[in-house]
Design a protein around this motif. Structure first.
Motif, PDB file in Angstrom:
ATOM      1  N   ILE A  11       1.060  -1.162  -0.017  1.00  0.00           N
ATOM      2  CA  ILE A  11      -0.047  -0.029   0.017  1.00  0.00           C
ATOM      3  C   ILE A  11       0.995   1.271   0.059  1.00  0.00           C
ATOM      4  O   ILE A  11       1.824   1.477   0.711  1.00  0.00           O
ATOM      5  CB  ILE A  11      -0.971  -0.118   1.326  1.00  0.00           C
ATOM      6  N   ASP A  12       0.559   2.223  -0.815  1.00  0.00           N
ATOM      7  CA  ASP A  12       1.568   3.057  -0.858  1.00  0.00           C
ATOM      8  C   ASP A  12       1.315   4.601   0.026  1.00  0.00           C
ATOM      9  O   ASP A  12       0.874   5.490  -0.303  1.00  0.00           O
ATOM     10  CB  ASP A  12       1.599   3.734  -2.461  1.00  0.00           C
ATOM     11  N   LYS A  27     -13.136   3.817   9.182  1.00  0.00           N
ATOM     12  CA  LYS A  27     -12.292   3.672   7.930  1.00  0.00           C
ATOM     13  C   LYS A  27     -12.516   2.288   7.371  1.00  0.00           C
ATOM     14  O   LYS A  27     -12.708   2.041   6.122  1.00  0.00           O
ATOM     15  CB  LYS A  27     -10.949   4.027   8.064  1.00  0.00           C
ATOM     16  N   LEU A  28     -12.418   1.372   8.201  1.00  0.00           N
ATOM     17  CA  LEU A  28     -12.855  -0.272   7.975  1.00  0.00           C
ATOM     18  C   LEU A  28     -14.062  -0.451   7.362  1.00  0.00           C
ATOM     19  O   LEU A  28     -14.321  -1.138   6.137  1.00  0.00           O
ATOM     20  CB  LEU A  28     -12.276  -0.991   9.218  1.00  0.00           C
ATOM     21  N   SER A  29     -15.105   0.158   7.866  1.00  0.00           N
ATOM     22  CA  SER A  29     -16.363   0.350   7.276  1.00  0.00           C
ATOM     23  C   SER A  29     -16.328   0.958   6.037  1.00  0.00           C
ATOM     24  O   SER A  29     -17.671   0.526   5.049  1.00  0.00           O
ATOM     25  CB  SER A  29     -17.420   0.638   8.232  1.00  0.00           C
ATOM     26  N   GLY A  30     -15.504   1.666   5.453  1.00  0.00           N
ATOM     27  CA  GLY A  30     -15.645   2.478   4.285  1.00  0.00           C
ATOM     28  C   GLY A  30     -14.981   1.743   3.127  1.00  0.00           C
ATOM     29  O   GLY A  30     -15.163   1.950   1.888  1.00  0.00           O
ATOM     30  N   TYR A  31     -14.342   0.442   3.297  1.00  0.00           N
ATOM     31  CA  TYR A  31     -13.727  -0.250   2.402  1.00  0.00           C
ATOM     32  C   TYR A  31     -13.901  -1.664   2.512  1.00  0.00           C
ATOM     33  O   TYR A  31     -13.619  -2.663   1.382  1.00  0.00           O
ATOM     34  CB  TYR A  31     -12.252  -0.002   2.118  1.00  0.00           C
ATOM     35  N   PHE A  32     -14.253  -2.407   3.769  1.00  0.00           N
ATOM     36  CA  PHE A  32     -14.147  -3.800   3.999  1.00  0.00           C
ATOM     37  C   PHE A  32     -15.310  -4.441   4.567  1.00  0.00           C
ATOM     38  O   PHE A  32     -16.060  -4.999   3.984  1.00  0.00           O
ATOM     39  CB  PHE A  32     -12.860  -4.088   4.670  1.00  0.00           C
ATOM     40  N   THR A  33     -15.709  -3.830   5.769  1.00  0.00           N
ATOM     41  CA  THR A  33     -17.012  -4.299   6.522  1.00  0.00           C
ATOM     42  C   THR A  33     -18.237  -3.439   6.152  1.00  0.00           C
ATOM     43  O   THR A  33     -19.049  -2.913   6.904  1.00  0.00           O
ATOM     44  CB  THR A  33     -16.866  -4.340   8.072  1.00  0.00           C
ATOM     45  N   THR A  34     -18.194  -3.210   4.799  1.00  0.00           N
ATOM     46  CA  THR A  34     -19.327  -2.072   4.157  1.00  0.00           C
ATOM     47  C   THR A  34     -20.572  -2.550   4.548  1.00  0.00           C
ATOM     48  O   THR A  34     -21.354  -1.448   4.725  1.00  0.00           O
ATOM     49  CB  THR A  34     -19.016  -1.991   2.735  1.00  0.00           C
ATOM     50  N   ILE A  35     -20.960  -3.595   4.909  1.00  0.00           N
ATOM     51  CA  ILE A  35     -22.560  -3.925   4.994  1.00  0.00           C
ATOM     52  C   ILE A  35     -22.490  -4.398   6.402  1.00  0.00           C
ATOM     53  O   ILE A  35     -22.037  -5.471   6.931  1.00  0.00           O
ATOM     54  CB  ILE A  35     -22.840  -5.210   4.183  1.00  0.00           C
ATOM     55  N   ALA A 134      -7.249   0.392  -2.883  1.00  0.00           N
ATOM     56  CA  ALA A 134      -7.962   1.374  -3.832  1.00  0.00           C
ATOM     57  C   ALA A 134      -8.554   2.604  -2.533  1.00  0.00           C
ATOM     58  O   ALA A 134      -8.490   3.826  -3.031  1.00  0.00           O
ATOM     59  CB  ALA A 134      -9.187   0.909  -4.284  1.00  0.00           C
ATOM     60  N   TYR A 135      -8.738   2.186  -1.641  1.00  0.00           N
ATOM     61  CA  TYR A 135      -9.497   3.383  -0.553  1.00  0.00           C
ATOM     62  C   TYR A 135      -8.515   4.306  -0.098  1.00  0.00           C
ATOM     63  O   TYR A 135      -8.589   5.424  -0.140  1.00  0.00           O
ATOM     64  CB  TYR A 135     -10.157   2.490   0.618  1.00  0.00           C
ATOM     65  N   LEU A 136      -7.366   3.739   0.270  1.00  0.00           N
ATOM     66  CA  LEU A 136      -6.371   4.681   0.877  1.00  0.00           C
ATOM     67  C   LEU A 136      -5.533   5.469  -0.083  1.00  0.00           C
ATOM     68  O   LEU A 136      -5.436   6.703  -0.140  1.00  0.00           O
ATOM     69  CB  LEU A 136      -5.459   3.780   1.595  1.00  0.00           C
ATOM     70  N   GLU A 137      -5.181   4.877  -1.488  1.00  0.00           N
ATOM     71  CA  GLU A 137      -4.545   5.380  -2.436  1.00  0.00           C
ATOM     72  C   GLU A 137      -5.232   6.339  -3.264  1.00  0.00           C
ATOM     73  O   GLU A 137      -4.875   7.381  -3.865  1.00  0.00           O
ATOM     74  CB  GLU A 137      -3.765   4.568  -3.206  1.00  0.00           C
ATOM     75  N   HIS A 138      -6.852   5.959  -3.338  1.00  0.00           N
ATOM     76  CA  HIS A 138      -7.602   6.743  -4.467  1.00  0.00           C
ATOM     77  C   HIS A 138      -8.817   7.279  -4.006  1.00  0.00           C
ATOM     78  O   HIS A 138      -9.586   7.743  -4.625  1.00  0.00           O
ATOM     79  CB  HIS A 138      -7.776   5.857  -5.819  1.00  0.00           C
ATOM     80  N   GLY A 139      -9.151   6.763  -2.648  1.00  0.00           N
ATOM     81  CA  GLY A 139     -10.360   7.229  -2.268  1.00  0.00           C
ATOM     82  C   GLY A 139     -11.678   6.415  -2.848  1.00  0.00           C
ATOM     83  O   GLY A 139     -12.808   6.826  -2.779  1.00  0.00           O
ATOM     84  N   ILE A 140     -11.363   5.385  -3.346  1.00  0.00           N
ATOM     85  CA  ILE A 140     -12.464   4.683  -4.022  1.00  0.00           C
ATOM     86  C   ILE A 140     -12.902   3.107  -3.071  1.00  0.00           C
ATOM     87  O   ILE A 140     -12.015   2.704  -2.593  1.00  0.00           O
ATOM     88  CB  ILE A 140     -12.034   3.917  -5.236  1.00  0.00           C
ATOM     89  N   ASN A 141     -14.320   2.865  -3.030  1.00  0.00           N
ATOM     90  CA  ASN A 141     -14.736   1.764  -2.324  1.00  0.00           C
ATOM     91  C   ASN A 141     -15.153   0.839  -3.390  1.00  0.00           C
ATOM     92  O   ASN A 141     -16.258   0.884  -3.948  1.00  0.00           O
ATOM     93  CB  ASN A 141     -15.990   2.316  -1.311  1.00  0.00           C
ATOM     94  N   LEU A 142     -14.097  -0.186  -3.566  1.00  0.00           N
ATOM     95  CA  LEU A 142     -14.285  -1.066  -4.446  1.00  0.00           C
ATOM     96  C   LEU A 142     -15.500  -2.008  -4.364  1.00  0.00           C
ATOM     97  O   LEU A 142     -16.243  -2.833  -5.097  1.00  0.00           O
ATOM     98  CB  LEU A 142     -13.224  -2.096  -4.666  1.00  0.00           C
TER      99      LEU A 142
END
Length: 161
Positions: A11-12, A27-35, A134-142
């Motif tokens: 991770i960059d 933060k974790l809920s923003g890209y991983f535990t989203t549901i 993707a979340y940390l480097e580009h602000g994207i929630n895949l």
């Protein structure tokens, strides 16, 4: 012998920022535990809930370096008692300022069920690293809209990882 795996990814971002993206529930809920989200921060000796239903026991937290978790390997079946697997995440700072994240999960019992669950979780942790990057480097929630249940408006049901 128990079953397990190891995955890793770069991770960059600095180790402190990457570490915080795992221990910080928002933060974790923003890209991983989203549901269903994450119920609280990762603090040694505590228990949190991920995805609104999965209990996660926090065994060890070394700031910016290491997290050790335990959770149920699978629901008890055929009269067999439940058991837990162990997840260890390490955050190694790289010279150029990035972080190498490694995740090891081990402890599944041998057999078809343990093998199947270990493969599913290996897939899930790999996805977690990709989503975190993707979340940390580009602000994207895949994961947004990723699961079929989200597309049809059904109640969400994700795999454990």
């Amino acid at each position: 012998m128990s079953l397990g795996f190891r995955i890793s990814g770069r991770i960059d971002k600095p180790a402190a920022e990457v570490f915080d993206a795992v221990v910080n529930p928002k933060k974790l809920s923003g890209y991983f535990t989203t549901i269903g989200g994450a119920s609280g921060p990762l603090v040694a000796g505590e228990k949190v809930i991920w995805w609104g239903e999965i209990p996660v026991e926090i065994e060890e937290v070394t700031p910016d370096r290491r997290i050790v978790l335990r959770w149920d390997a699978e629901a008890p079946a055929d009269g067999k008692p439940s058991y837990k697997t162990r997840i260890e995440m390490t955050f190694d700072p790289l010279e150029e300022g990035g972080t190498l994240v490694a995740i090891v999960e081990e402890g599944w019992r041998e057999g078809e069920s343990g093998l199947r669950k270990s493969y599913l979780n290996c897939e899930g942790w790999t996805q977690m690293l990709c989503c975190m990057k993707a979340y940390l480097e580009h602000g994207i929630n895949l994961r947004d809209g990723y699961y079929r249940s989200e597309m049809r408006g059904e109640p969400a049901r994700e795999a454990q990882v």
